[in-house]
Design a protein around this motif. Structure first.
Motif, mmCIF file in Angstrom:
data_model
loop_
_atom_site.group_PDB
_atom_site.id
_atom_site.type_symbol
_atom_site.label_atom_id
_atom_site.label_comp_id
_atom_site.label_asym_id
_atom_site.label_seq_id
_atom_site.Cartn_x
_atom_site.Cartn_y
_atom_site.Cartn_z
ATOM 1 N N UNK A 129 0.829 -1.205 0.000
ATOM 2 C CA UNK A 129 0.000 0.000 0.000
ATOM 3 C C UNK A 129 0.861 1.252 0.000
ATOM 4 N N UNK A 130 1.909 1.242 0.798
ATOM 5 C CA UNK A 130 2.804 2.399 0.856
ATOM 6 C C UNK A 130 3.509 2.637 -0.461
ATOM 7 N N UNK A 131 3.842 1.571 -1.162
ATOM 8 C CA UNK A 131 4.523 1.687 -2.455
ATOM 9 C C UNK A 131 3.565 1.997 -3.594
ATOM 10 N N UNK A 132 2.273 1.920 -3.315
ATOM 11 C CA UNK A 132 1.281 2.185 -4.355
ATOM 12 C C UNK A 132 1.049 1.030 -5.298
ATOM 13 N N UNK A 133 1.250 -0.211 -4.818
ATOM 14 C CA UNK A 133 1.041 -1.401 -5.636
ATOM 15 C C UNK A 133 -0.381 -1.917 -5.416
ATOM 16 N N UNK A 134 -1.146 -2.037 -6.491
ATOM 17 C CA UNK A 134 -2.507 -2.564 -6.388
ATOM 18 C C UNK A 134 -2.475 -4.008 -5.901
ATOM 19 N N UNK A 135 -3.387 -4.332 -4.997
ATOM 20 C CA UNK A 135 -3.417 -5.698 -4.498
ATOM 21 C C UNK A 135 -4.721 -5.975 -3.775
ATOM 22 N N UNK A 136 -5.066 -7.242 -3.749
ATOM 23 C CA UNK A 136 -6.087 -7.745 -2.847
ATOM 24 C C UNK A 136 -5.410 -8.757 -1.929
ATOM 25 N N UNK A 137 -6.049 -9.026 -0.816
ATOM 26 C CA UNK A 137 -5.566 -10.052 0.103
ATOM 27 C C UNK A 137 -6.725 -10.979 0.409
ATOM 28 N N UNK A 138 -6.410 -12.221 0.758
ATOM 29 C CA UNK A 138 -7.495 -13.141 1.004
ATOM 30 C C UNK A 138 -7.084 -14.345 1.807
ATOM 31 N N UNK A 139 -8.067 -15.188 2.088
ATOM 32 C CA UNK A 139 -7.868 -16.318 2.981
ATOM 33 C C UNK A 139 -8.871 -17.405 2.608
ATOM 34 N N UNK A 140 -8.539 -18.647 2.918
ATOM 35 C CA UNK A 140 -9.471 -19.750 2.720
ATOM 36 C C UNK A 140 -10.407 -19.821 3.917
ATOM 37 N N UNK A 141 -11.699 -19.980 3.653
ATOM 38 C CA UNK A 141 -12.706 -19.914 4.699
ATOM 39 C C UNK A 141 -12.846 -21.181 5.512
ATOM 40 N N UNK A 142 -11.790 -21.555 6.219
ATOM 41 C CA UNK A 142 -11.823 -22.673 7.150
ATOM 42 C C UNK A 142 -12.156 -22.160 8.551
ATOM 43 N N UNK A 143 -12.862 -22.938 9.366
ATOM 44 C CA UNK A 143 -13.232 -22.457 10.701
ATOM 45 C C UNK A 143 -12.040 -21.977 11.527
ATOM 46 N N UNK A 144 -10.921 -22.675 11.405
ATOM 47 C CA UNK A 144 -9.744 -22.301 12.184
ATOM 48 C C UNK A 144 -9.086 -21.017 11.691
ATOM 49 N N UNK A 145 -9.538 -20.497 10.546
ATOM 50 C CA UNK A 145 -8.998 -19.250 10.010
ATOM 51 C C UNK A 145 -9.866 -18.036 10.336
ATOM 52 N N UNK A 146 -11.014 -18.250 10.957
ATOM 53 C CA UNK A 146 -11.960 -17.159 11.137
ATOM 54 C C UNK A 146 -11.393 -16.027 11.990
ATOM 55 N N UNK A 147 -10.787 -16.366 13.100
ATOM 56 C CA UNK A 147 -10.246 -15.318 13.975
ATOM 57 C C UNK A 147 -9.141 -14.534 13.280
#
Length: 278
Positions: A129-147
């Motif tokens: 973000x600081x460098x101005x690079x476009x990006x998305x971030x994401x995660x796999x929707x497993x129960x142990x990943x929710x927090x």
């Protein structure tokens, strides 16, 4: 023309239990073949007279290899390239992006909570973000990943889209889906496979999949060969999808039955929604 490129690279530095390529090692010969294939593809794009955008979708992790970093920089600086993006775990330093045209470079970054310290992944996103690079971030929707997903959504800048991919083979109750939708308002598109047989799709026409040998298919999920990029046998053609369902974002985003070209207008390859899509 949008090209999804996937060469022979299959090695990854992560060991995710849900991924068949976790900790796979390519031999030196395989790595040399992948490098040669990528350089051939980059040269083809450079010599193309018309506009093109590229999304690299390697089975493994591309940014650990210098030739992928170099290809991203070189392609971003070509006047006829509209966008060049890569799917990545963002495990590598990103200072090399300083050499790219940041109006064209983009990342589709996946957070794997059991593979990387939280602060490192968040720090890389903030640096992008600081460098101005476009990006998305994401995660796999497993129960142990929710927090971890909730924490990441709270700590990322609000303008960075955090997507959630439904875990393969998992059914979500309405209550579970609601939890993930609080993090990713577009989770409903990933929750259920999309009926696709006979449905008009942009793949094969304005969107194609290309492998390391130059073999062209309409997308990664349809095995029919449409020709070869390098010998002139490929000709774009639009036809309905031959499969019953499409359940991967890089496939169903191109279905004309869905509104995702409007939702992700200007950010199809890097999975960045238009402002009104967030």
């Amino acid at each position: 023309m949008t090209i999804l490129y996937r060469g022979p690279l299959a090695s990854c530095d992560y060991d995710c239990g849900y991924c068949p390529f976790a900790k796979r090692r390519d031999s030196p010969e395989q790595l040399r073949a992948d490098r040669a294939a990528l350089e051939r593809f980059t040269a083809w794009v450079a010599g193309r007279p018309h506009g093109v955008s590229v999304l690299f979708t390697p089975w493994g992790e591309g940014l650990v290899r210098s030739w992928y970093r170099r290809a991203l920089v070189e392609l971003s600086r070509l006047p006829h390239v509209g966008r060049v993006a890569i799917q990545t775990n963002l495990g590598q330093r990103i200072g090399w992006t300083a050499g790219a045209d940041l109006t064209k470079l983009a990342f589709w970054a996946t957070y794997h909570p059991d593979q990387v310290p939280y602060a490192r992944f968040l720090g890389r996103c903030r640096e992008l973000a600081e460098r101005g690079v476009r990006h998305s971030a994401g995660i796999v929707g497993l129960p142990e990943h929710l927090a971890a997903a909730r924490r990441l959504r709270a700590d990322l800048p609000p303008e960075v889209y955090l997507w959630v991919n439904a875990a393969e083979g998992r059914s979500y109750t309405d209550a579970e889906a609601a939890q993930w939708s609080e993090i990713d308002p577009l989770f409903s598109y990933s929750r259920h496979p999309h009926p696709s047989r006979g449905v008009p799709c942009r793949t094969g026409d304005t969107v194609i999949s290309v492998d390391g040998d130059g073999t062209v298919r309409r997308c990664h999920f349809v095995s029919e060969v449409l020709g070869n990029l390098y010998d002139g046998t490929f000709r774009p053609r639009r036809s309905p999808c031959p499969h019953e369902i499409c359940d991967c974002h890089i496939g169903y985003v191109h279905l004309e039955s869905l509104p995702l070209y409007d939702v992700f207008a200007g950010g199809i390859l890097e999975r960045v929604p238009a402002p009104q899509g967030r």
